[in-house]
Scaffold this active site. Structure first.
Site, PDB file in Angstrom:
ATOM      1  N   HIS A  74       9.344  -4.336  12.596  1.00 11.44           N
ATOM      2  CA  HIS A  74       9.552  -2.988  12.164  1.00 11.44           C
ATOM      3  C   HIS A  74      10.331  -2.749  13.745  1.00 11.44           C
ATOM      4  CE1 HIS A  74       7.187  -2.587   9.076  1.00 11.44           C
ATOM      5  NE2 HIS A  74       7.554  -1.727   8.387  1.00 11.44           N
TER       6      HIS A  74
ATOM      7  N   GLU B 198      13.075   2.357  14.521  1.00  9.76           N
ATOM      8  CA  GLU B 198      13.024   3.095  13.434  1.00  9.76           C
ATOM      9  C   GLU B 198      12.066   4.352  13.745  1.00  9.76           C
ATOM     10  OE1 GLU B 198       8.829   3.129  10.749  1.00  9.76           O
ATOM     11  OE2 GLU B 198      10.213   4.363   9.525  1.00  9.76           O
TER      12      GLU B 198
ATOM     13  N   ASP C 287       0.934  -1.417  -0.250  1.00 11.52           N
ATOM     14  CA  ASP C 287      -0.017  -0.379   0.325  1.00 11.52           C
ATOM     15  C   ASP C 287       0.831   0.476  -0.136  1.00 11.52           C
ATOM     16  OD1 ASP C 287       0.753  -0.907   2.245  1.00 11.52           O
ATOM     17  OD2 ASP C 287      -0.764   0.337   3.531  1.00 11.52           O
TER      18      ASP C 287
HETATM   19  O1  LIG Z   1       8.104   2.951   7.739  1.00 10.73           O
HETATM   20  C1  LIG Z   1       6.961   2.230   8.594  1.00 10.73           C
HETATM   21  N1  LIG Z   1       7.200   1.643   9.440  1.00 10.73           N
HETATM   22  C2  LIG Z   1       6.331   1.244  10.405  1.00 10.73           C
HETATM   23  N2  LIG Z   1       4.465   1.406   9.600  1.00 10.73           N
HETATM   24  C3  LIG Z   1       4.936   1.524   8.276  1.00 10.73           C
HETATM   25  C4  LIG Z   1       6.331   2.298   7.631  1.00 10.73           C
HETATM   26  N3  LIG Z   1       5.719   2.158   6.106  1.00 10.73           N
HETATM   27  C5  LIG Z   1       4.659   1.741   6.169  1.00 10.73           C
HETATM   28  N4  LIG Z   1       4.074   1.298   7.104  1.00 10.73           N
HETATM   29  C6  LIG Z   1       2.405   1.278   7.766  1.00 10.73           C
HETATM   30  O2  LIG Z   1       2.188  -0.383   7.757  1.00 10.73           O
HETATM   31  C7  LIG Z   1       1.233  -0.389   6.777  1.00 10.73           C
HETATM   32  C8  LIG Z   1       0.963  -1.981   6.559  1.00 10.73           C
HETATM   33  O3  LIG Z   1       1.482  -1.977   5.265  1.00 10.73           O
HETATM   34  C9  LIG Z   1       0.747   0.573   6.083  1.00 10.73           C
HETATM   35  O4  LIG Z   1      -0.493   1.388   6.076  1.00 10.73           O
HETATM   36  C10 LIG Z   1       1.406   1.483   6.504  1.00 10.73           C
HETATM   37  O5  LIG Z   1       0.364   2.052   7.989  1.00 10.73           O
HETATM   38 ZN   LIG Z   2       8.548  -0.625   6.450  1.00 11.89          ZN
END
Ligand SMILES: O=c1[nH]cnc2c1ncn2[C@@H]1O[C@H](CO)[C@@H](O)[C@H]1O
Ligand SMILES: [Zn+2]
Length: 362
Positions: A208, A211, A23
């Protein structure tokens, strides 16, 4: 003869991408067309070139929370079978066109239920789209394999359910699990149950971490949750001190990450946009590569960062002076860290990556 290290030749190199959000990678024109098709009227602008600019600028926010707000518009147009399939198909096509040969693409099924689909149906449509994209890339002379990671949103309470979904689809294209979303206030240990379930099923996951929040998040992801990889993990540098004379001192956690070869899914452009690092020049990719952490190059969100796998590599080349053999090492690092079986990883390294780079290195 060694090929010039420019965008054109980097695009020819066989690349591996482990951290890319479905997305976060829509084509701007697709956002506009799907919005018109499904009657979504919330887009800030409508022309594709204006949308491209809007996403990049809005994501350029300096905060993860503001950066994440931009996803409301992409998620809104990914609520129907046709929308989900198209976005997944185009994702595979775009990555293949950029020379990516293996990718793990993630998304959060729980965010795609507004049109009445079940979690299983959402995953089915996305996997179908990836297969279509792989087939059309092959017809265009490009081979790519796309594995899917299912993400649970860390502020929500569905992670166990999403982990079960990932395991249910493990023989149909889902290769792992992840948590994403705002990091501060939502530590990984909140989802321990989901990670324990994955481990109990001998299944893979990434988190994640490191970050928008620092060492405690990375420590929890590793020590409590048992993560296989770190999504970003850039803040591991909080545990690394570089003296004025260049002498490096590392704490226990940084040593552990390096000793255990825990892969870092680093995303240079995204990290600058969310404020995780101040600028590309300040990005710790160069330091971490020099210290021989298992670094990998990733896009995170191609739409929000107006980037591609090749562009992220070019940025690193221009910022840190890396050469072809460095790019090959990062690519092999990524393939070693993929969530598909070992023999298949090895085959990609031996049959695709090494011969592909050999041609460029000359
Ligand atoms: O870099 C990021 N850090 C944390 N969450 C993220 C990052 N990029 C995207 N999303 C989150 O992951 C969901 C599912 O793909 C996205 O809708 C966004 O809210
Ligand atoms: Zn990400």
């Amino acid at each position: 003869m060694t090929a010039p290290l420019d965008l054109e030749y980097i695009r020819r190199a066989p690349k591996v991408l482990l951290h890319d959000h479905l997305d976060g990678g829509l084509r701007p024109a697709t956002v506009a067309e799907l919005a018109a098709e499904c009657g979504y009227t919330g887009l800030p602008v409508e022309a594709p070139d204006e949308l491209a600019q809007w996403f990049r600028e809005a994501a350029d926010s300096g905060s993860l929370e503001l950066y994440l707000e931009t996803f409301a518009h992409t998620v809104a147009v990914m609520q129907t079978p046709a929308g989900l399939r198209r976005v997944a198909r185009e994702c595979a096509e775009d990555l293949a066109h950029d020379g990516v040969v293996y990718a793990e693409v993630r998304f959060a099924p729980e965010q795609h239920l507004e049109g009445g689909l079940s979690l299983d149906e959402v995953v089915d449509h996305v996997l179908e789209g990836f297969l279509e994209g792989e087939a059309s890339a092959r017809a265009a002379g490009r081979e790519i394999r796309v594995g899917c990671l299912l993400t649970a949103m860390r502020h929500a309470a569905r992670s166990r359910e999403i982990a079960e979904l990932a395991v249910r689809f493990r023989y149909r294209g889902v290769v792992g699990f992840d948590i994403a979303g705002a990091e501060a206030g939502y530590p990984p240990s909140r989802h321990l149950d989901a990670f324990e379930y994955m481990r109990n099923c001998n299944a893979h996951f990434t988190i994640h971490a490191g970050e928008a929040f620092g060492l405690p998040s990375i420590h929890e992801a590793i020590a409590f949750c048992g993560t296989d990889r770190l999504g970003h993990g850039v803040r591991i540098t909080d545990d690394i001190a570089v003296g004025a004379d260049g002498h490096v001192t590392m704490g226990l956690l940084a040593n552990y990450v390096r000793d255990k070869r825990i892969p870092l899914e680093l995303c240079p452009s995204s990290n600058v946009q969310t404020g995780a690092v101040a600028s590309l020049d300040d990005h710790p990719f160069g330091l971490l590569a020099r210290l021989r952490f298992r670094v990998t190059v990733n896009t995170d969100n191609r739409l929000m960062s107006d980037t591609s796998m090749s562009r992220e590599m070019l940025v690193l080349v221009n910022t840190f002076g890396f050469g072809w053999s460095d790019l090959e090492r990062f690519t092999i690092n990524a393939m070693k860290s993929a969530f598909i079986p070992f023999d298949q990883r090895l085959a990609v390294i031996d049959d695709i990556i090494k011969p592909g780079f050999a041609v460029l290195i000359g």
